[in-house]
Write a protein that holds these residues in place. Structure first.
Motif, mmCIF file in Angstrom:
data_model
loop_
_atom_site.group_PDB
_atom_site.id
_atom_site.type_symbol
_atom_site.label_atom_id
_atom_site.label_comp_id
_atom_site.label_asym_id
_atom_site.label_seq_id
_atom_site.Cartn_x
_atom_site.Cartn_y
_atom_site.Cartn_z
ATOM 1 N N GLN A 226 0.803 -1.215 0.000
ATOM 2 C CA GLN A 226 0.000 0.000 0.000
ATOM 3 C C GLN A 226 0.845 1.279 0.000
ATOM 4 O O GLN A 226 0.355 2.348 -0.366
ATOM 5 C CB GLN A 226 -0.940 0.014 1.217
ATOM 6 N N ASN A 227 2.086 1.178 0.386
ATOM 7 C CA ASN A 227 2.906 2.377 0.563
ATOM 8 C C ASN A 227 3.930 2.618 -0.539
ATOM 9 O O ASN A 227 4.246 3.770 -0.844
ATOM 10 C CB ASN A 227 3.628 2.304 1.906
ATOM 11 N N LEU A 242 9.900 2.746 -4.312
ATOM 12 C CA LEU A 242 9.356 3.733 -5.240
ATOM 13 C C LEU A 242 7.980 4.205 -4.778
ATOM 14 O O LEU A 242 7.146 3.395 -4.366
ATOM 15 C CB LEU A 242 9.233 3.129 -6.642
ATOM 16 N N ALA A 243 7.750 5.503 -4.845
ATOM 17 C CA ALA A 243 6.423 6.034 -4.550
ATOM 18 C C ALA A 243 5.510 5.773 -5.743
ATOM 19 O O ALA A 243 5.954 5.709 -6.886
ATOM 20 C CB ALA A 243 6.507 7.539 -4.272
ATOM 21 N N TYR A 244 4.225 5.626 -5.475
ATOM 22 C CA TYR A 244 3.268 5.379 -6.554
ATOM 23 C C TYR A 244 3.158 6.606 -7.455
ATOM 24 O O TYR A 244 3.245 7.745 -6.992
ATOM 25 C CB TYR A 244 1.897 5.021 -5.985
ATOM 26 N N PRO A 245 2.968 6.393 -8.767
ATOM 27 C CA PRO A 245 2.787 7.539 -9.674
ATOM 28 C C PRO A 245 1.590 8.387 -9.255
ATOM 29 O O PRO A 245 0.625 7.876 -8.682
ATOM 30 C CB PRO A 245 2.542 6.879 -11.038
ATOM 31 N N SER A 246 1.661 9.665 -9.563
ATOM 32 C CA SER A 246 0.553 10.547 -9.195
ATOM 33 C C SER A 246 -0.690 10.290 -10.029
ATOM 34 O O SER A 246 -1.783 10.704 -9.652
ATOM 35 C CB SER A 246 0.972 12.014 -9.323
ATOM 36 N N LEU A 317 -12.914 2.358 -9.093
ATOM 37 C CA LEU A 317 -14.051 2.889 -8.330
ATOM 38 C C LEU A 317 -14.233 2.110 -7.032
ATOM 39 O O LEU A 317 -14.547 2.688 -5.982
ATOM 40 C CB LEU A 317 -15.322 2.831 -9.176
ATOM 41 N N ALA A 318 -14.037 0.800 -7.103
ATOM 42 C CA ALA A 318 -14.201 -0.035 -5.912
ATOM 43 C C ALA A 318 -13.179 0.304 -4.829
ATOM 44 O O ALA A 318 -13.439 0.109 -3.635
ATOM 45 C CB ALA A 318 -14.085 -1.508 -6.294
ATOM 46 N N SER A 319 -12.027 0.838 -5.245
ATOM 47 C CA SER A 319 -10.964 1.121 -4.276
ATOM 48 C C SER A 319 -11.095 2.508 -3.654
ATOM 49 O O SER A 319 -10.285 2.875 -2.796
ATOM 50 C CB SER A 319 -9.601 1.004 -4.966
ATOM 51 N N MET A 320 -12.112 3.269 -4.044
ATOM 52 C CA MET A 320 -12.209 4.659 -3.592
ATOM 53 C C MET A 320 -12.828 4.830 -2.210
ATOM 54 O O MET A 320 -12.763 5.902 -1.629
ATOM 55 C CB MET A 320 -13.035 5.482 -4.598
ATOM 56 N N GLY A 321 -13.455 3.808 -1.701
ATOM 57 C CA GLY A 321 -14.142 3.960 -0.422
ATOM 58 C C GLY A 321 -15.649 4.046 -0.613
ATOM 59 O O GLY A 321 -16.166 3.822 -1.714
ATOM 60 N N PHE A 322 -16.357 4.436 0.441
ATOM 61 C CA PHE A 322 -17.821 4.397 0.421
ATOM 62 C C PHE A 322 -18.414 5.723 -0.048
ATOM 63 O O PHE A 322 -18.006 6.797 0.390
ATOM 64 C CB PHE A 322 -18.361 4.072 1.816
#
Length: 423
Positions: A226-227, A242-246, A317-322
């Protein structure tokens, strides 16, 4: 004939001049390219694939700019202004640069007919050749083997993904489409494939011509939590932390890893330090690719227009939260697999607001609504004359904590972006 003096004048002329917007084949474009007498003087990256081309071009551009190189990027289509298609050193080309380039191609072509896209591709090349660049990135418009971009010789070619789209032109099987995409590969040159399960036709063509093929998951790849994430090359180096791409979306690691593989493959031509990779991934920006706008309700813009892209959008979309309710603003072209895309998103959407798109390929809202009903979507379906009208209706009815997802076509996203920017 007096040549147009404005960019709008040129675009209007090109749109009116050639009745067929897509005409695959390289002979005419190659002849005009030679007449231009603008030799290739810097490394060229050609990027093809069904989905992910724009993101890959943006990531590669950002990394090369961060490394201090002067970079030209040609992409299509645009969202709001034609100038977006031709970027020089991180900025959209000016009207003046494009007008001069269109005129240069016009003088070189003689009586050879060119489509809108072909003329624009050659004009982009002319603009790049006069800009003193260190690298050029060319995005394939359609397919690869017979696309106008393929008259230029890539030092590295990238195929992002192979899925079912543009079947009228490329074939109705993934194997046939894969062969067309592989047409941008060159003998003895790096050929990067970020699709972890490429069709056999792509691999076989690369091997047959002697391209240096690297396939995601086999020759290079990534892992992460996740990080942070890590990039690896088989039998070679590993870059961790490596940080995730923006750019948002889980699929962006496929694109980012392909960019790192490409940089590794051409390191003797264009050395890129890891600091530039990190900085480029952090700063990259690309409108319309799972773009989440500030404010409430939450608005997501995504140009997804085929089942593969719709599936990625569904996962994102599923990963965005509620969100209590999700509203979909949808406009699509009639030659797309509308039902296939809708089925992958129907469980993510509570309310559908469908829009008609203009032009001969545009799907009427009434027909789009009928397809949604045939797909068994839940929730109400509203019909509107345009994406702007559909967005206004969704925004009016959505609660502050809801989510509005705009997708289905570049035209749909562009119309909504234009509405939001209007005073």
């Amino acid at each position: 004939m007096q040549l147009p003096e404005t960019l709008d004048g040129w675009l209007g002329l090109l749109e009116a001049r050639h009745g067929q917007s897509i005409q695959l084949g390289l002979d005419r474009v190659r002849t005009v390219r030679d007449a231009l007498q603008l030799p290739q003087t810097c490394p060229v990256f050609t990027v093809g694939g069904t989905n992910g081309k724009g993101s890959t071009c943006a990531l590669l551009e950002a990394v090369l700019l961060a490394a201090g190189y002067r970079v030209g990027v040609y992409t299509s289509p645009h969202l709001l202004r034609y100038n977006e298609r031709v970027r020089i050193n991180g900025r959209d080309a000016t009207d003046g640069v494009l007008v001069d380039a269109f005129a240069e191609v016009e003088r070189a072509r003689g009586d050879i007919p060119l489509t809108y896209f072909e003329h624009g591709t050659l004009a982009a090349w002319a603009a790049f050749c006069h800009a003193g660049l260190d690298a050029v990135i060319l995005e394939v418009g359609l397919g690869g083997r017979l696309d106008a971009v393929n008259v230029f010789e890539p030092d590295c070619a990238i195929v992002t993904s192979v899925a079912m789209d543009h079947m009228d032109y490329l074939g109705d099987t993934r194997e046939a489409i894969g062969f067309e995409k592989a047409g941008i590969f060159r003998a003895g040159r790096p050929a990067i494939c970020s699709d972890p399960m490429p069709p056999a036709s792509l691999v076989e063509h690369a091997e047959a011509i002697g391209a240096k093929l690297w396939v995601s998951g086999r020759d290079f790849g990534f892992s992460g939590d996740q990080n942070q994430w890590a990039f690896w090359i088989a039998g070679g180096s590993r870059r961790g932390g490596l940080a995730y791409p923006s750019l948002r979306g889980t699929n962006q690691l496929l694109n980012a890893a392909a960019v790192m593989a490409a940089c590794e493959a051409v390191r003797d031509l264009l050395p890129v330090p890891m600091q530039a990779v990190r900085q480029g991934f952090m700063l990259v920006d690309l409108p319309g690719r799972f773009q989440v706008l500030p404010g409430r309700p939450t608005v997501v813009l995504d140009v997804a227009h085929n089942p593969q892209a719709a599936g990625v959008l569904s996962e994102n979309l599923a990963s965005m939260g509620f969100f209590p309710e999700t509203w979909a603003v949808v406009g699509m072209l009639a030659d797309k697999d509308v039902a296939g895309a809708v089925r992958l998103l129907r469980d993510r959407v509570d309310h559908w607001v469908v829009a008609s798109l203009p032009g001969p390929r545009g799907l009427e809202a009434q027909r789009l609504a009928a397809i949604l009903r045939e797909c068994g979507v839940a929730g109400g379906i509203s019909e509107c004359a345009s994406p702007q009208e559909a967005y206004a209706l969704a925004h009016e009815q959505a609660a502050e904590g809801d989510r509005i997802v705009v997708f289905g076509s570049f035209l749909t996203v562009a119309d909504v972006l234009a509405a939001r920017k209007a005073p």
